[in-house]
Design an enzyme around this catalytic site. Structure first.
Site, PDB file in Angstrom:
ATOM      1  N   HIS A 111       0.835  -1.209   0.000  1.00  0.00           N
ATOM      2  CA  HIS A 111       0.000   0.000   0.000  1.00  0.00           C
ATOM      3  C   HIS A 111       0.866   1.254   0.000  1.00  0.00           C
ATOM      4  CE1 HIS A 111      -3.657   2.347   1.303  1.00  0.00           C
ATOM      5  NE2 HIS A 111      -2.697   3.154   1.746  1.00  0.00           N
ATOM      6  N   GLU A 112       1.791   1.326   0.954  1.00  0.00           N
ATOM      7  CA  GLU A 112       2.638   2.521   1.043  1.00  0.00           C
ATOM      8  C   GLU A 112       3.556   2.637  -0.168  1.00  0.00           C
ATOM      9  OE1 GLU A 112       1.768   4.666   3.042  1.00  0.00           O
ATOM     10  OE2 GLU A 112       0.537   3.411   4.344  1.00  0.00           O
ATOM     11  N   HIS A 156       1.754   4.440  -2.878  1.00  0.00           N
ATOM     12  CA  HIS A 156       1.871   5.895  -2.702  1.00  0.00           C
ATOM     13  C   HIS A 156       3.226   6.375  -3.210  1.00  0.00           C
ATOM     14  CE1 HIS A 156      -1.752   6.892  -0.584  1.00  0.00           C
ATOM     15  NE2 HIS A 156      -1.496   6.147   0.476  1.00  0.00           N
ATOM     16  N   HIS A 183       3.488   6.802  -6.867  1.00  0.00           N
ATOM     17  CA  HIS A 183       2.786   8.020  -7.296  1.00  0.00           C
ATOM     18  C   HIS A 183       3.760   9.199  -7.301  1.00  0.00           C
ATOM     19  CE1 HIS A 183      -1.461  10.071  -7.028  1.00  0.00           C
ATOM     20  NE2 HIS A 183      -0.872  10.279  -8.184  1.00  0.00           N
TER      21      HIS A 183
END
Length: 551
Positions: A343-344, A347, A350
């Site tokens: 998940h991190e 990010h 991105h």
């Protein structure tokens, strides 16, 4: 102007007006006072939560009290006690200690003790109580919004979100509640019956939830997190995340030791593309330490942007709180921690793959209910056999995780999803309750919480526990009027991953479309425009409901 320039102009104008540029001199002075007061009280809120987290220790000296606990958890607790010159074992409210304890400790009274301590954070009669701080924060936010011409803090915040209005958020949450609650009630009854049959528990309490859920999960799927952990060596899992980035986006990550870092535990990586061009610096900070807050997050030390014909590439970090390696074993993750890392890392991608002109529109500088799409979509690869085979290898034997276990992971993915969805909705409703109307008449934090949780509560209320006083996401983080965005982004990520599934989860062409239209674009255009350009249509809720087993 380009679309990016038009967006920048509108965003810059709003940045000024939403911070009082059009106010009278008297109103500007009032706004300054509100902002100064908010800065102080939010900081105090966070300091209180951290102080309460670090103040608690469950010190055990009888080995019988460790019944049910995993070896790694026991070893870590012993190491902590030893470091503090104490005998026995010490458990804390830090997640790598707390979560295994409430999940596996057989002694119900001890689970109750540590769970109540967690629920009392900043809700005790001491100098770290946050009740007044919560009320001060919500009232200051409301006053600020009214001063700027908005009817509530939620109206102010949501103007810059995909959802746009509190009414739309509440309708979204209510729609999900209607779909999830029947499943949640059925799952809760099953858990209650299971606990009664197993141990004669007449009333399921909050400190029983994780324990009996894990037992039921093991019975239904013969799937134990502790049996899975040997296959999830942190070093291998990180390499697995890197491999997904390589297959989809052509990135390579090389660990280097020539970059300054703020703590010896931090790892530093150089990121390059297929042509060996420099892309970014990536930092990974994985272990708990004194003074470091709980949870997991991504942050950017330097954004990507162009200036005077020169491109600056980003410096991006992910921060987690995983169990540290011990003398006898590496850091081994639960499956939940595996998805947290992915998940991190989503990010981080991105930020790493940003390709914009202006720093204020780069990377994760997007609407808050869009920012979780790149992170949450990455979690989907953790459930795919083709991905797990690349990194889920036993830390001692190098054996690839048996596919029978992979099948069980996939089967169990929707286990108690109704209850989990209800929990997320409850947090979203609490957030909107605090920020969606005038809070000036609210006198008691606990009383207000009870009314907000009325439609979603499953367990008996605990009088001396409160959620809001340690709800850092909305009172000390950036999620005020935005907690709904986790579920909102789940709709997006389920629909987007459905596209990958149709074409192949490592399909490079779809990866390029996602990179070009979502990851690289940052906040340069409205997120729905970007999403439709990637997907060819607006997101549908059906893939999420199907994935969650709620259809």
């Amino acid at each position: 102007m380009t679309a990016e320039q038009q967006t920048l102009l509108e965003k810059s104008y709003k940045d000024f007006t939403r911070n009082g540029a059009l106010l009278s001199d008297e109103a500007k002075e009032e706004l300054r006072k509100i902002d100064a007061a908010l800065a102080v009280v939010k900081l105090k809120f966070g300091e209180n939560v951290l102080a309460e987290t670090q103040a608690y220790q469950l010190h055990l000296t009888d080995a019988a009290d460790l019944s049910g606990l995993p070896e790694g958890t026991i070893e870590a607790a012993h190491d902590l006690a030893k470091s503090l010159d104490k005998e026995g074992w010490i458990f804390t409210l830090d997640y790598p200690s707390y979560i295994p304890f409430v999940t596996y400790a057989d002694k119900r009274e001890l689970r109750k003790e540590i769970a109540l301590a967690a629920g009392r954070k900043a809700f005790q009669a001491n100098e770290h109580n946050n009740e007044k701080n919560v009320l001060e924060i919500v009232n200051l936010r409301h006053q600020r919004a009214q001063l700027l011409g908005y009817s509530s803090h939620a109206n102010f915040i949501l103007e810059e979100r995909m959802a746009q209005r509190p009414e739309k958020v509440n309708a979204f949450l209510q729609d999900l509640l209607d779909k999830a609650k029947p499943a949640a009630l059925k799952e809760f009854q099953e858990l209650q019956d299971f606990a009664k049959k197993l141990d004669g528990i007449e009333q399921l309490e909050k400190w029983d939830s994780a324990y009996y859920a894990e037992k039921l999960k093991q019975q239904k799927f013969d799937l134990d997190d502790e049996k899975l952990k040997p296959y999830f060596n942190l070093a291998y899992v990180l390499a697995g995340a890197f491999d997904v980035a390589k297959q989809l986006y052509g990135l390579s990550f090389t660990e280097v030791d020539t970059i300054d870092k703020y703590h010896e535990d931090v790892q530093t990586f150089e990121v390059r593309d297929e042509n060996d061009a420099f892309v970014a610096i990536f930092y990974a900070d994985f272990f708990p330490r004194k003074g470091k807050r709980n949870g997991a997050w991504m942050t950017s030390y330097k954004p990507q942007y162009w200036k005077d014909g020169q491109e600056e590439r980003p410096h991006v970090s992910i921060v987690c709180n995983f169990t540290k390696p011990t003398a006898s074993r590496p850091s081994l993750l639960t499956f939940n921690e595996v998805t947290t890392l992915f998940h991190e890392f989503g990010h981080a991608l991105h930020g790493i793959l940003a390709d914009t002109t202006y720093p204020t529109l780069s990377g994760t500088s997007v609407f808050w209910d869009f920012v979780e799409l790149p992170s949450q979509i990455m979690e989907n690869w953790c459930y795919e056999e083709a991905c797990l085979a690349n990194f889920a290898k036993h830390y001692e034997t190098a054996e690839v995780i048996p596919m029978a276990l992979v099948d069980k992971i996939k089967e169990s993915a929707s286990f108690q999803e109704g209850m989990a969805t209800l929990r997320q909705i409850s947090f979203g409703l609490l957030d909107m309750g605090w920020h969606g109307a005038n809070p000036s008449l609210i006198e008691k934090v606990k009383d207000f919480e009870r009314t907000q949780f009325a439609s979603t509560s499953l367990y008996p209320d605990v009088a001396d526990n409160a959620m809001s006083t340690s709800f850092s996401h909305i009172f000390d983080g950036g999620y005020s009027s935005g907690y709904y965005s986790y579920k909102w982004a789940e709709v997006l990520d389920a629909d987007a991953f459905d596209f990958f599934k149709q074409e192949g989860i490592f399909n490079r062409a779809i990866g390029e479309k996602f990179k070009t239209n979502i990851l690289a674009k940052g906040g340069t255009e409205h997120p729905m425009v970007l999403y439709k350009r990637f997907r060819g249509q607006e997101p549908r809720v059906e893939p999420l409901l199907k994935r969650a087993g709620l259809l």
